[in-house]
Design a protein around this motif. Structure first.
Motif, mmCIF file in Angstrom:
data_model
loop_
_atom_site.group_PDB
_atom_site.id
_atom_site.type_symbol
_atom_site.label_atom_id
_atom_site.label_comp_id
_atom_site.label_asym_id
_atom_site.label_seq_id
_atom_site.Cartn_x
_atom_site.Cartn_y
_atom_site.Cartn_z
ATOM 1 N N GLY A 92 -1.611 5.818 -7.801
ATOM 2 C CA GLY A 92 -0.351 5.153 -7.516
ATOM 3 C C GLY A 92 -0.302 4.287 -6.282
ATOM 4 O O GLY A 92 0.763 3.775 -5.935
ATOM 5 N N ARG A 93 -1.425 4.063 -5.612
ATOM 6 C CA ARG A 93 -1.414 3.183 -4.441
ATOM 7 C C ARG A 93 -1.364 1.732 -4.908
ATOM 8 O O ARG A 93 -2.227 1.277 -5.655
ATOM 9 C CB ARG A 93 -2.651 3.433 -3.582
ATOM 10 N N GLU A 94 -0.351 1.005 -4.461
ATOM 11 C CA GLU A 94 -0.152 -0.369 -4.912
ATOM 12 C C GLU A 94 -1.064 -1.329 -4.152
ATOM 13 O O GLU A 94 -1.138 -1.295 -2.921
ATOM 14 C CB GLU A 94 1.309 -0.781 -4.743
ATOM 15 N N THR A 148 0.839 -1.199 0.000
ATOM 16 C CA THR A 148 0.000 0.000 0.000
ATOM 17 C C THR A 148 0.871 1.244 0.000
ATOM 18 O O THR A 148 0.678 2.164 0.789
ATOM 19 C CB THR A 148 -0.936 0.029 1.224
ATOM 20 N N THR A 191 -2.341 -1.089 -9.388
ATOM 21 C CA THR A 191 -2.402 0.138 -8.606
ATOM 22 C C THR A 191 -3.732 0.857 -8.816
ATOM 23 O O THR A 191 -4.456 0.590 -9.775
ATOM 24 C CB THR A 191 -1.269 1.131 -8.993
#
Length: 365
Positions: free
Chosen positions: A140-142, A15, A136
């Motif tokens: 850009g949150r993985e 995250t 993602t």
């Protein structure tokens, strides 16, 4: 985010929130002496385009690129591009060419970019040729990371894994093309459980690949969607069922195609280079980049797999039903690596090894 235990299907969830915020960067003419091509029209038949070569130009001191690899359009009509410069792997443009956002600082091999909507939200799938596939959010949150296939029993540890592209099936299954690695397509459930390998690795047999560079789901026949998989050095796309059975090969002589992109009833692809000679992967004596460097264009096929236009390339020519070799015609492009189509049927072209060029817009005329 759902937590999944590490086991044979093995993937890693993270995250890591990207730190880049929303900002706007002014356009910058990289080479002010370069002629503007806004009056140049390329293409054939009903698929002709005015070239806007400076559409995506930004200030390279603030928003640099190395290779602009791929681009997709999200549900808000924003154009999202992935590259391999870790100052900003992902650039998000509006249709005017204004930069809206950028993020991504660790995808050294940022290469493949696919967008999938689960019915509520858009998600990105990024292939890093350094050895991972990452899911993602748009900021850009993985959410998911799939690493080396030895972790879930598909490869040996010593087998190379350099993924280049993904496609997402109707049920959310994830297909990963290992185009710079061991030349398989790996199929997973939407939750990351490994299902199968597709294809028979590197080679020239019908179910083998010479650079399995790209992949997409072909939904044009709604009752029976299929996989289209690039075999770039074979100058072809190969069609498989969603569970991995070979169906046919679409041969495009001379054209080293990247990923297939479906828009309405047509298939589009960037051609990384073209060659007057045939090529078998591994034979460097006949490597096409030695004889025809910087020779890319875009190719467009209809529902019957017939080439109808080659913007930047020679006009498609069929002799007794057989497609003749296609080559670059106008020196507009270096290595076309991907093409994105917007809702006005304009094209946006990303290039590899093109002197750090930003995306180019082709306006449909």
């Amino acid at each position: 985010m759902k937590k999944i235990k590490r086991n044979r299907r093995n993937f890693l969830s993270t995250t890591a929130k990207a730190t880049a915020g929303v900002f706007v960067v002014p356009h910058f003419n990289i080479n002010s002496s370069k002629p503007k091509l806004t009056e140049t029209v390329i293409g054939h038949g009903d698929f002709r385009y005015k070239v806007h070569k400076e559409w995506g130009n930004l200030d390279p001191s603030k928003t640099p690129v190395n290779n602009c690899h791929e681009m997709v359009m999200d549900s808000k009509n924003r154009l999202i591009m992935v590259g391999d410069n870790t100052h900003n792997n992902v650039l998000i443009y509006d249709k005017s060419g204004k930069l809206l956002d950028s993020w991504g600082i660790r995808y050294k091999g940022g290469h493949g970019l696919s967008l999938w909507n689960d019915g509520v939200e858009d998600f990105l799938f990024i292939c890093d040729t350094d050895g991972s596939m990452v899911k993602t959010t748009l900021d850009g949150r993985e959410l998911m990371l799939l690493g080396h296939p030895s972790e879930y029993g598909a490869y040996k540890k010593e087998d190379p894994f350099k993924p280049t592209e993904t496609a997402i099936g109707p049920n959310g299954d994830i297909y990963i093309a290992d185009g710079y690695g061991s030349q398989y397509v790996l199929q997973f459930t939407k939750d990351g459980e490994f299902i199968r390998k597709i294809g028979n690795g590197r080679g020239t047999d019908k179910d083998q690949f010479q650079t399995a560079h790209g992949i997409c789901i072909d939904y044009r026949i709604k009752t029976s969607p299929t996989l289209l998989i690039t075999s770039r050095a074979s100058n072809s796309f190969k069609r498989f069922t969603l569970d991995g059975n070979y169906l046919e090969e679409i041969i495009l002589p001379g054209a080293f195609v990247c990923r297939p992109v479906i828009h309405h009833q047509n298939l589009y692809a960037g051609v990384c280079w073209s060659s007057k000679i045939d090529f078998i992967e591994g034979n460097m004596d006949t490597h096409p980049t030695r004889t025809n460097p910087n020779s890319g264009f875009v190719t467009i096929l209809d529902i019957n797999n017939k080439v109808v236009s080659n913007p930047g390339g020679t006009a498609p020519n069929y002799n007794n039903g057989k497609l003749q070799r296609m080559m670059q015609q106008e020196p507009v492009f270096h290595h076309c690596h991907d093409v994105c189509i917007d809702n006005d049927d304009n094209l946006y072209v990303c290039q590899w090894n093109a002197n750090k060029a930003y995306p180019i817009k082709l306006e449909r005329v």
